[in-house]
Scaffold this motif. Sequence first.
Motif, PDB file in Angstrom:
ATOM      1  N   SER A  68       0.809  -1.228   0.000  1.00  0.00           N
ATOM      2  CA  SER A  68       0.000   0.000   0.000  1.00  0.00           C
ATOM      3  C   SER A  68       0.838   1.271   0.000  1.00  0.00           C
ATOM      4  CB  SER A  68      -0.937   0.008   1.218  1.00  0.00           C
ATOM      5  OG  SER A  68      -1.756  -1.136   1.244  1.00  0.00           O
ATOM      6  N   LEU A 111       3.520   4.151   1.917  1.00  0.00           N
ATOM      7  CA  LEU A 111       3.309   5.082   3.022  1.00  0.00           C
ATOM      8  C   LEU A 111       2.373   6.199   2.579  1.00  0.00           C
ATOM      9  CD1 LEU A 111       6.970   5.382   4.369  1.00  0.00           C
ATOM     10  CD2 LEU A 111       5.056   4.336   5.580  1.00  0.00           C
ATOM     11  N   ASN A 112       1.684   6.768   3.528  1.00  0.00           N
ATOM     12  CA  ASN A 112       0.753   7.860   3.243  1.00  0.00           C
ATOM     13  C   ASN A 112       1.509   9.185   3.308  1.00  0.00           C
ATOM     14  OD1 ASN A 112      -1.513   9.473   2.891  1.00  0.00           O
ATOM     15  ND2 ASN A 112      -2.144   9.312   5.034  1.00  0.00           N
ATOM     16  N   GLY A 151       2.482  12.913   3.077  1.00  0.00           N
ATOM     17  CA  GLY A 151       1.724  14.146   3.133  1.00  0.00           C
ATOM     18  C   GLY A 151       2.219  15.162   2.121  1.00  0.00           C
ATOM     19  N   THR A 159       5.110  15.154  -0.941  1.00  0.00           N
ATOM     20  CA  THR A 159       4.622  14.898  -2.294  1.00  0.00           C
ATOM     21  C   THR A 159       4.393  16.170  -3.103  1.00  0.00           C
ATOM     22  OG1 THR A 159       2.298  14.951  -1.590  1.00  0.00           O
ATOM     23  CG2 THR A 159       3.426  12.833  -1.477  1.00  0.00           C
ATOM     24  N   ASP A 207      -9.732  13.662   1.014  1.00  0.00           N
ATOM     25  CA  ASP A 207      -8.539  13.352   1.806  1.00  0.00           C
ATOM     26  C   ASP A 207      -7.817  14.618   2.269  1.00  0.00           C
ATOM     27  OD1 ASP A 207      -8.874  10.584   1.503  1.00  0.00           O
ATOM     28  OD2 ASP A 207      -7.897  10.630  -0.455  1.00  0.00           O
ATOM     29  N   LYS A 256      -2.965  17.064  -1.548  1.00  0.00           N
ATOM     30  CA  LYS A 256      -1.876  16.615  -2.415  1.00  0.00           C
ATOM     31  C   LYS A 256      -2.108  17.018  -3.870  1.00  0.00           C
ATOM     32  CE  LYS A 256      -1.060  12.534   0.487  1.00  0.00           C
ATOM     33  NZ  LYS A 256      -1.055  11.055   0.526  1.00  0.00           N
ATOM     34  N   TYR A 278       3.406   4.221  11.122  1.00  0.00           N
ATOM     35  CA  TYR A 278       2.879   5.149  10.121  1.00  0.00           C
ATOM     36  C   TYR A 278       2.172   4.399   9.003  1.00  0.00           C
ATOM     37  CZ  TYR A 278       4.756   9.633  11.713  1.00  0.00           C
ATOM     38  OH  TYR A 278       4.981  10.793  12.416  1.00  0.00           O
ATOM     39  N   ARG A 301      -1.853   4.483   8.746  1.00  0.00           N
ATOM     40  CA  ARG A 301      -2.031   5.410   7.621  1.00  0.00           C
ATOM     41  C   ARG A 301      -1.896   6.867   8.057  1.00  0.00           C
ATOM     42  NH1 ARG A 301      -0.349   2.882   3.993  1.00  0.00           N
ATOM     43  NH2 ARG A 301      -1.222   4.384   2.510  1.00  0.00           N
ATOM     44  N   PRO A 348      -0.270  10.431   7.975  1.00  0.00           N
ATOM     45  CA  PRO A 348       0.466  11.156   6.935  1.00  0.00           C
ATOM     46  C   PRO A 348       1.938  11.350   7.301  1.00  0.00           C
ATOM     47  CG  PRO A 348      -1.618  12.240   7.409  1.00  0.00           C
ATOM     48  CD  PRO A 348      -1.440  11.198   8.467  1.00  0.00           C
ATOM     49  N   ASP A 384      -2.197  13.069  14.813  1.00  0.00           N
ATOM     50  CA  ASP A 384      -1.354  12.472  13.774  1.00  0.00           C
ATOM     51  C   ASP A 384       0.102  12.387  14.210  1.00  0.00           C
ATOM     52  OD1 ASP A 384      -3.457  12.083  12.077  1.00  0.00           O
ATOM     53  OD2 ASP A 384      -3.131  13.887  10.893  1.00  0.00           O
TER      54      ASP A 384
END
Length: 286
Positions: free
Chosen positions: A28, A30-31, A33, A37, A65, A83, A169, A173, A175, A253
């Motif tokens: 999947s 990493l998410n 942030g 990105t 999101d 994003k 993380y 999930r 960020p 978070d």
Amino acid sequence: MKIIEKTKLWFGLSLAIIAIGLVIILTSGLNFGIDFTGGTLMEIELHKSVPTEEIRTITDSVDKDMAINFLGEEKSIVQIKTKKDFNSDKRQEVFIKFKEKYNLKNEDLQKAEQFGATVGKEIRNKAIIATVIAAIGMLIYVSFRFELSYGIAAIIALIHDVLILICAYAVFRVPVDSPFVAAVLTVVGYSINDTIVVFDRIRENMKHAKKKDYANVANQSIKQTISRSINTSLTTLTAIVALYVLGVESIKDFTLPLIVGMAAGTYSSIFIASPTWVLLKNKSSI
């Protein structure tokens, strides 16, 4: 207290947790942030405190999101991050939604910025460099204060903690953004402090121990320091858990992976660093 005799068990538990996290990362990812990105950031003065759910009714029409934070003493400034790359027209379109709902003026749009992927890559590289420099500095310090085997064991424990943190993380999930760097460095600093306490006791006990009796010395030292390590960790975790329960979304978070990281740091100081030191000493004395 037979900690060293169960080294395979402690290592196996850690490897299992890390393996689960790595599988999630590989499948999947990493998410990441906006800080890593690239994307769009906007800050809007609402002149009053507004529930997050109410802001969501606006932002979900643009990006479900989208991250939402509140700034200022009165928490009246809403900060939204996405994003997606919004050009000037798109950012103005988003602001108009807020303007119409809260009867705002044009000057209430305090910030509207677009970040490219290049900026995110630069932040990511600096984060890696900062972590590596911190690890090297700690290796030099521990090796100078004790000896090289202690330093290597401490760094292996730190790598363990960072991997557990990254896995947290991935699993939850959370960020991965600028606070991620702060979380890593906080966990690394906390973990090395606990590890040094145990190592200091080992060094003192080695002065009165039989040669090559490393396992018994480590067990004795852990027994003498474990209550201190657990009590200190519980005190710290109580404060962090309170922040997680009572804090806003952005604080949660940050504190959630910090809770996992500090728990891992306490675990590694007892069940990873000391057994690793014993293995290194036994190998060097063959």
